[in-house]
Design a protein around this motif. Structure first.
Motif, short mmCIF file in Angstrom:
data_model
loop_
_atom_site.label_atom_id
_atom_site.label_comp_id
_atom_site.label_asym_id
_atom_site.label_seq_id
_atom_site.Cartn_x
_atom_site.Cartn_y
_atom_site.Cartn_z
N ILE A 77 -25.41 0.52 5.90
CA ILE A 77 -24.21 0.92 5.16
C ILE A 77 -22.98 0.23 5.75
N TYR A 78 -22.91 0.20 7.07
CA TYR A 78 -21.79 -0.45 7.77
C TYR A 78 -21.70 -1.93 7.39
N LYS A 79 -22.82 -2.65 7.45
CA LYS A 79 -22.82 -4.07 7.11
C LYS A 79 -22.44 -4.30 5.65
N THR A 80 -22.92 -3.44 4.77
CA THR A 80 -22.59 -3.54 3.35
C THR A 80 -21.11 -3.25 3.13
N ALA A 81 -20.58 -2.28 3.86
CA ALA A 81 -19.15 -1.96 3.78
C ALA A 81 -18.31 -3.16 4.21
N GLN A 82 -18.74 -3.86 5.25
CA GLN A 82 -18.02 -5.07 5.68
C GLN A 82 -17.95 -6.10 4.57
N MET A 83 -19.05 -6.27 3.86
CA MET A 83 -19.08 -7.23 2.74
C MET A 83 -18.12 -6.80 1.64
N TYR A 84 -18.10 -5.50 1.34
CA TYR A 84 -17.21 -4.97 0.30
C TYR A 84 -15.74 -5.20 0.71
N ILE A 85 -15.42 -4.93 1.96
CA ILE A 85 -14.05 -5.11 2.46
C ILE A 85 -13.63 -6.57 2.34
N LEU A 86 -14.51 -7.48 2.71
CA LEU A 86 -14.21 -8.91 2.59
C LEU A 86 -14.04 -9.33 1.14
N LYS A 87 -14.96 -8.88 0.29
CA LYS A 87 -14.93 -9.26 -1.12
C LYS A 87 -13.67 -8.77 -1.83
N LYS A 88 -13.26 -7.54 -1.52
CA LYS A 88 -12.10 -6.92 -2.19
C LYS A 88 -10.79 -7.10 -1.43
N LYS A 89 -10.85 -7.75 -0.25
CA LYS A 89 -9.67 -8.02 0.57
C LYS A 89 -8.92 -6.72 0.88
N LEU A 90 -9.62 -5.78 1.48
CA LEU A 90 -9.06 -4.45 1.77
C LEU A 90 -8.83 -4.22 3.26
N HIS A 91 -8.48 -5.24 3.99
CA HIS A 91 -8.35 -5.15 5.45
C HIS A 91 -7.26 -4.19 5.90
N ARG A 92 -6.29 -3.91 5.08
CA ARG A 92 -5.16 -3.09 5.51
C ARG A 92 -5.43 -1.58 5.40
N PHE A 93 -6.56 -1.19 4.86
CA PHE A 93 -6.88 0.22 4.67
C PHE A 93 -7.64 0.81 5.85
N ASN A 94 -7.58 2.13 5.97
CA ASN A 94 -8.42 2.87 6.91
C ASN A 94 -9.74 3.15 6.22
N PHE A 95 -10.83 3.14 6.98
CA PHE A 95 -12.15 3.34 6.41
C PHE A 95 -12.88 4.45 7.14
N ARG A 96 -13.83 5.06 6.43
CA ARG A 96 -14.72 6.03 7.06
C ARG A 96 -16.01 6.10 6.25
N PHE A 97 -17.00 6.74 6.86
CA PHE A 97 -18.31 6.88 6.24
C PHE A 97 -18.60 8.37 6.05
N ASP A 98 -18.78 8.75 4.80
CA ASP A 98 -19.07 10.14 4.44
C ASP A 98 -20.50 10.25 3.94
N VAL A 99 -21.04 11.45 4.01
CA VAL A 99 -22.36 11.75 3.45
C VAL A 99 -22.21 12.97 2.55
N VAL A 100 -22.83 12.91 1.39
CA VAL A 100 -22.89 14.06 0.50
C VAL A 100 -24.34 14.50 0.42
#
Length: 122
Positions: A77-100
């Motif tokens: 999930i972490y590695k996939t999130a890194q790809m999403y952040i790079l693709k969408k250029k979201l470096h300025r946001f805070n991130f976290r990992f939730d579970v439902v």
């Protein structure tokens, strides 16, 4: 067997999405896939971009659904999130990992949902 598990998983994701929206999340994307893996739901909660793993079970006989999010799954999930952040250029946001966690109650057509914010860090 596969189609049954897929239907249960899809139902859980739909219930989780509705729950998250009611809880104030803005859904940015569902089922984001890339070469490193998949993230069930990506949402915005206040100042956080949240990468959300949904785990659905028909009982808690084998433990809580969230226990299935082991270190290997967390890392994917972490590695996939890194790809999403790079693709969408979201470096300025805070991130976290939730579970439902979604538990379907087979006999009563009822369910329970538990949101675990900041469920893990890698």
């Amino acid at each position: 067997m596969y189609s049954y598990k897929k239907k249960i998983g899809n139902l859980g994701e739909e219930l989780a999405q509705s729950y998250l929206i009611e809880s104030g999340y803005i859904i940015l994307e569902k089922n984001f896939r890339c070469k490193t893996g998949e993230i069930d739901i990506i949402g915005k909660d206040g100042n956080f971009i949240s990468f959300i793993e949904v785990k659905t079970r028909c009982s808690d006989f084998y433990g809580s659904p969230g226990e299935a999010v082991n270190y290997v799954k967390q890392y994917k999930i972490y590695k996939t999130a890194q790809m999403y952040i790079l693709k969408k250029k979201l470096h300025r946001f805070n991130f976290r990992f939730d579970v439902v966690e979604v538990i379907l109650k087979y006999e009563s057509y009822d369910f329970s949902i538990r949101l675990i914010k900041d469920a893990f860090q890698v």
